[in-house]
Scaffold this motif. Structure first.
Motif, short mmCIF file in Angstrom:
data_model
loop_
_atom_site.label_atom_id
_atom_site.label_comp_id
_atom_site.label_asym_id
_atom_site.label_seq_id
_atom_site.Cartn_x
_atom_site.Cartn_y
_atom_site.Cartn_z
N CYS A 185 71.23 53.36 20.78
CA CYS A 185 71.79 54.72 20.70
C CYS A 185 72.69 55.07 21.89
O CYS A 185 73.43 56.06 21.83
CB CYS A 185 70.66 55.74 20.58
SG CYS A 185 69.76 55.62 19.00
N ASN A 186 72.65 54.27 22.94
CA ASN A 186 73.58 54.49 24.05
C ASN A 186 75.03 54.22 23.62
O ASN A 186 75.96 54.59 24.33
CB ASN A 186 73.23 53.58 25.24
CG ASN A 186 71.97 54.04 25.94
OD1 ASN A 186 71.87 55.15 26.42
ND2 ASN A 186 70.96 53.16 25.97
N ARG A 187 75.19 53.56 22.48
CA ARG A 187 76.52 53.17 22.01
C ARG A 187 77.06 54.06 20.90
O ARG A 187 78.04 53.73 20.25
CB ARG A 187 76.49 51.71 21.52
CG ARG A 187 76.14 50.70 22.59
CD ARG A 187 76.16 49.28 22.03
NE ARG A 187 77.42 49.00 21.36
CZ ARG A 187 77.51 48.56 20.10
NH1 ARG A 187 76.42 48.36 19.38
NH2 ARG A 187 78.68 48.32 19.55
N VAL A 188 76.43 55.22 20.66
CA VAL A 188 76.86 56.05 19.53
C VAL A 188 78.31 56.51 19.67
O VAL A 188 79.07 56.51 18.70
CB VAL A 188 75.94 57.27 19.31
CG1 VAL A 188 74.59 56.84 18.79
CG2 VAL A 188 75.80 58.10 20.58
N ASP A 189 78.73 56.91 20.88
CA ASP A 189 80.11 57.36 21.05
C ASP A 189 81.09 56.21 20.88
O ASP A 189 82.15 56.35 20.26
CB ASP A 189 80.31 58.00 22.43
CG ASP A 189 79.75 59.41 22.51
OD1 ASP A 189 79.34 59.94 21.45
OD2 ASP A 189 79.71 59.98 23.62
N GLU A 190 80.73 55.06 21.41
CA GLU A 190 81.59 53.88 21.27
C GLU A 190 81.75 53.50 19.80
O GLU A 190 82.85 53.20 19.35
CB GLU A 190 80.99 52.70 22.04
CG GLU A 190 81.73 51.39 21.86
CD GLU A 190 80.98 50.21 22.46
OE1 GLU A 190 81.07 49.11 21.89
OE2 GLU A 190 80.31 50.40 23.49
N TRP A 192 81.06 55.43 16.97
CA TRP A 192 81.45 56.42 15.98
C TRP A 192 82.57 57.37 16.41
O TRP A 192 83.06 58.13 15.59
CB TRP A 192 80.22 57.24 15.56
CG TRP A 192 79.12 56.38 15.05
CD1 TRP A 192 77.96 56.08 15.69
CD2 TRP A 192 79.09 55.66 13.82
NE1 TRP A 192 77.20 55.22 14.93
CE2 TRP A 192 77.88 54.96 13.77
CE3 TRP A 192 79.98 55.56 12.74
CZ2 TRP A 192 77.52 54.15 12.69
CZ3 TRP A 192 79.62 54.76 11.67
CH2 TRP A 192 78.41 54.07 11.65
N ARG A 193 82.98 57.29 17.68
CA ARG A 193 84.04 58.22 18.09
C ARG A 193 85.12 57.58 18.96
O ARG A 193 86.31 57.64 18.63
CB ARG A 193 83.44 59.42 18.85
CG ARG A 193 84.45 60.54 19.08
CD ARG A 193 83.86 61.68 19.86
NE ARG A 193 83.60 61.33 21.25
CZ ARG A 193 83.42 62.21 22.22
NH1 ARG A 193 83.44 63.51 21.94
NH2 ARG A 193 83.21 61.83 23.45
N ASP A 194 84.75 56.92 20.05
CA ASP A 194 85.73 56.45 21.03
C ASP A 194 86.23 55.04 20.78
O ASP A 194 87.35 54.70 21.16
CB ASP A 194 85.13 56.52 22.45
CG ASP A 194 84.69 57.92 22.80
OD1 ASP A 194 85.30 58.89 22.30
OD2 ASP A 194 83.72 58.05 23.60
N GLY A 195 85.41 54.20 20.20
CA GLY A 195 85.78 52.80 20.02
C GLY A 195 85.43 51.99 21.26
O GLY A 195 85.14 52.54 22.33
N PRO A 196 85.46 50.65 21.16
CA PRO A 196 85.13 49.79 22.29
C PRO A 196 86.05 50.00 23.47
O PRO A 196 87.23 50.36 23.31
CB PRO A 196 85.29 48.37 21.73
CG PRO A 196 85.17 48.55 20.24
CD PRO A 196 85.77 49.89 19.95
N ALA A 197 85.52 49.77 24.69
CA ALA A 197 86.30 49.98 25.91
C ALA A 197 87.50 49.04 26.01
O ALA A 197 88.48 49.37 26.69
CB ALA A 197 85.38 49.79 27.14
N ASP A 198 87.45 47.89 25.34
CA ASP A 198 88.57 46.95 25.44
C ASP A 198 89.77 47.36 24.58
O ASP A 198 90.81 46.71 24.58
CB ASP A 198 88.12 45.54 25.08
CG ASP A 198 87.60 45.42 23.64
OD1 ASP A 198 87.81 46.36 22.84
OD2 ASP A 198 87.00 44.39 23.31
N GLY A 199 89.62 48.45 23.84
CA GLY A 199 90.75 48.98 23.08
C GLY A 199 91.08 48.23 21.81
O GLY A 199 92.13 48.48 21.19
N ARG A 200 90.22 47.32 21.35
CA ARG A 200 90.57 46.51 20.18
C ARG A 200 90.67 47.32 18.88
O ARG A 200 91.21 46.85 17.90
CB ARG A 200 89.57 45.36 20.00
CG ARG A 200 88.14 45.76 19.75
CD ARG A 200 87.28 44.50 19.58
NE ARG A 200 85.87 44.79 19.39
CZ ARG A 200 84.99 44.89 20.38
NH1 ARG A 200 85.40 44.76 21.62
NH2 ARG A 200 83.72 45.15 20.12
#
Length: 202
Positions: A185-190, A192-200
């Motif tokens: 659940c720490n990854r919900v924003d990644e 469902w909203r922001d996407g992965p930090a690497d921008g893929r």
């Protein structure tokens, strides 16, 4: 909302129903409560019955062109393989799995875009939406499961983060019952909203 994998038919189910088939409140087979493999067995059984019925009732006289045509047509519908371009999800009404994936995508994304500081009206509206959702979800068993879970753990609508985490927790309860992987659940924003930090995903 997806519920545990019901592998047994209810006690009032017809013995002719295949294993894994779930009946709806009306006592009829429920497509949105059943996986496609179990559901498709009904169609195959019906086609086989229709084919054998057509064959047994056809006249023995070789001079009957209409009878020959009818039997040939019946055989064609049961023996012709499915087109290689057939796309089950795009062409057929959703089964439990397809509906469940679409539902979770909607619910998680809705939570991801919920206001960080919702007004009292927005909080009330979200509670009403989830309550109504649990009443009308097409899979009756799944809807009942959600209603029971919401009684034990009411929706947290005080902030976007709380709602997103509540939704993730509800999803993980279902995942655990189905023997599926638990989502971090720490990854919900990644997710469902922001996407992965690497921008893929950008």
């Amino acid at each position: 909302m997806p519920a545990p994998d019901y592998t047994e038919t209810p006690s009032n189910a017809s013995a002719a129903l295949p294993p894994g088939m779930v009946l709806g409140p009306d006592g009829k087979p429920c497509r949105t409560c059943t996986d496609w493999k179990s559901w498709s067995k009904i169609g195959k059984a019906a086609k086989n019955k229709e084919s054998s019925s057509s064959s047994s009732s056809s006249p023995s006289s070789s001079g009957s062109t209409d009878a020959k045509t009818a039997v040939a047509a019946g055989a064609a519908t049961t023996t012709t393989p499915a087109s290689s371009s057939f796309n089950y999800e795009a062409e057929c009404p959703p089964d439990r799995e397809v509906l469940g994936r679409a539902t979770w995508t909607f619910l998680h994304t809705m939570a991801a875009y919920y206001p960080d500081k919702p007004s009292s009206m927005e909080q009330s509206t979200m509670k009403s939406l989830l309550s109504s959702f649990s009443q009308f979800y097409p899979c009756g068993h799944c809807a009942e499961h959600l209603r029971q879970e919401m009684k034990v753990t009411p929706p947290k609508v005080e902030s976007r983060k709380e709602l997103a985490w509540w939704m993730c927790g509800m999803h993980n309860k279902v995942n655990e019952m189905l023997g599926k992987e638990i989502f971090d659940c720490n990854r919900v924003d990644e997710r469902w909203r922001d996407g992965p930090a690497d921008g893929r995903c950008d």
